[in-house]
Design a protein around this motif. Structure first.
Motif, mmCIF file in Angstrom:
data_model
loop_
_atom_site.group_PDB
_atom_site.id
_atom_site.type_symbol
_atom_site.label_atom_id
_atom_site.label_comp_id
_atom_site.label_asym_id
_atom_site.label_seq_id
_atom_site.Cartn_x
_atom_site.Cartn_y
_atom_site.Cartn_z
ATOM 1 N N PRO A 48 0.829 -1.213 0.000
ATOM 2 C CA PRO A 48 0.000 0.000 0.000
ATOM 3 C C PRO A 48 0.862 1.261 0.000
ATOM 4 O O PRO A 48 2.061 1.222 0.291
ATOM 5 C CB PRO A 48 -0.766 -0.120 1.317
ATOM 6 C CG PRO A 48 0.210 -0.820 2.223
ATOM 7 C CD PRO A 48 0.907 -1.823 1.337
ATOM 8 N N GLN A 49 0.219 2.385 -0.315
ATOM 9 C CA GLN A 49 0.949 3.652 -0.240
ATOM 10 C C GLN A 49 1.193 4.072 1.204
ATOM 11 O O GLN A 49 2.195 4.704 1.504
ATOM 12 C CB GLN A 49 0.161 4.770 -0.959
ATOM 13 C CG GLN A 49 0.231 4.708 -2.473
ATOM 14 C CD GLN A 49 -0.960 3.977 -3.053
ATOM 15 O OE1 GLN A 49 -1.479 3.033 -2.457
ATOM 16 N NE2 GLN A 49 -1.407 4.417 -4.221
ATOM 17 N N VAL A 50 0.238 3.721 2.095
ATOM 18 C CA VAL A 50 0.314 4.208 3.477
ATOM 19 C C VAL A 50 -0.018 3.088 4.459
ATOM 20 O O VAL A 50 -0.925 2.291 4.229
ATOM 21 C CB VAL A 50 -0.654 5.394 3.706
ATOM 22 C CG1 VAL A 50 -0.638 5.837 5.175
ATOM 23 C CG2 VAL A 50 -0.290 6.574 2.808
ATOM 24 N N LEU A 51 0.752 3.046 5.551
ATOM 25 C CA LEU A 51 0.453 2.175 6.685
ATOM 26 C C LEU A 51 0.138 3.057 7.887
ATOM 27 O O LEU A 51 0.949 3.895 8.281
ATOM 28 C CB LEU A 51 1.646 1.287 7.010
ATOM 29 C CG LEU A 51 1.581 0.508 8.335
ATOM 30 C CD1 LEU A 51 0.469 -0.533 8.307
ATOM 31 C CD2 LEU A 51 2.928 -0.146 8.647
ATOM 32 N N LEU A 52 -1.059 2.880 8.464
ATOM 33 C CA LEU A 52 -1.410 3.537 9.727
ATOM 34 C C LEU A 52 -1.028 2.569 10.838
ATOM 35 O O LEU A 52 -1.582 1.477 10.936
ATOM 36 C CB LEU A 52 -2.911 3.834 9.799
ATOM 37 C CG LEU A 52 -3.453 5.003 8.970
ATOM 38 C CD1 LEU A 52 -4.950 5.147 9.205
ATOM 39 C CD2 LEU A 52 -2.742 6.300 9.305
#
Length: 203
Positions: A48-52
């Motif tokens: 993914p582009q972002v990991l929270l």
């Protein structure tokens, strides 16, 4: 489309965040993880582009795991999403490779803003966290009496088992306390925790 993975050990929290952000501003939650190892595996699959990422996970510290996540998905940018409103923790996260830092008390709109900013290649620190840096003068974090007691025993060189025996506490309880103390003081290990406690005159 901004693909996002959420890593949080509390299922209700993770599901709530997912519902708040999924489908907003071209954000798509592609997976949810409840442990660091699971997050690493999902990153390898989804890229993914972002990991929270939460900090306090059942199988370790989220900040310490950032290099593993970067290895699993080099182009994924990481936003720490946590309850820890401590300057030292924010600094440790950003120095450790995070691209963003957002408190769980933040509004959904600001979480979405942060995801979009980080996906564009920028860094993002929520406004409440930014205020911790304004006019900052370093001071010792607030510790409970129990935390101070355990910290003193750590500085004196006691092992976790010895501390548990002396305070009549369970080993896992002492382990949790020392983990949270490291997070509060922005330390990666016991040696740096001892040094930091002495620097800030906490013992």
């Amino acid at each position: 489309m901004i693909d996002v993975i959420i890593a949080d050990d509390h299922k209700l929290v993770a599901d709530g965040i997912s519902r708040l952000i999924d489908g907003k501003e071209n954000i798509k939650v592609v997976a949810v993880a409840h442990a660091l190892k699971e997050a690493q595996e999902l990153l390898s699959i989804h890229k993914p582009q972002v990991l929270l990422l939460d900090i306090a996970m059942p199988d370790g510290d989220g900040i310490d795991a950032i290099p593993l996540f970067t290895a699993a998905s080099p182009h994924t940018r990481i936003i720490i999403l946590t309850v820890y409103a401590e300057r030292a923790v924010i600094k440790r996260a950003m120095d450790g490779g995070a691209s963003g830092y957002i408190l769980k008390s933040t509004s959904a709109d600001e979480v979405i803003e942060g995801i979009c900013e980080v996906a564009r290649g920028n860094t993002f620190i929520c406004r409440e966290s930014q205020e911790l840096f304004a006019g900052f003068k370093e001071s010792a974090p607030s510790l409970t009496m129990r935390e101070r007691e355990i910290l003193r025993l750590v500085v004196e060189g006691n092992t976790m088992k010895q501390i548990a025996d002396k305070l009549n506490l369970g080993f896992e309880t002492v382990h949790s306390y020392t983990k949270y103390l490291r997070q509060k003081l922005g330390c990666n290990n016991t040696a740096s925790l001892v040094r930091r406690a002495i620097e800030l005159h906490l013992v």
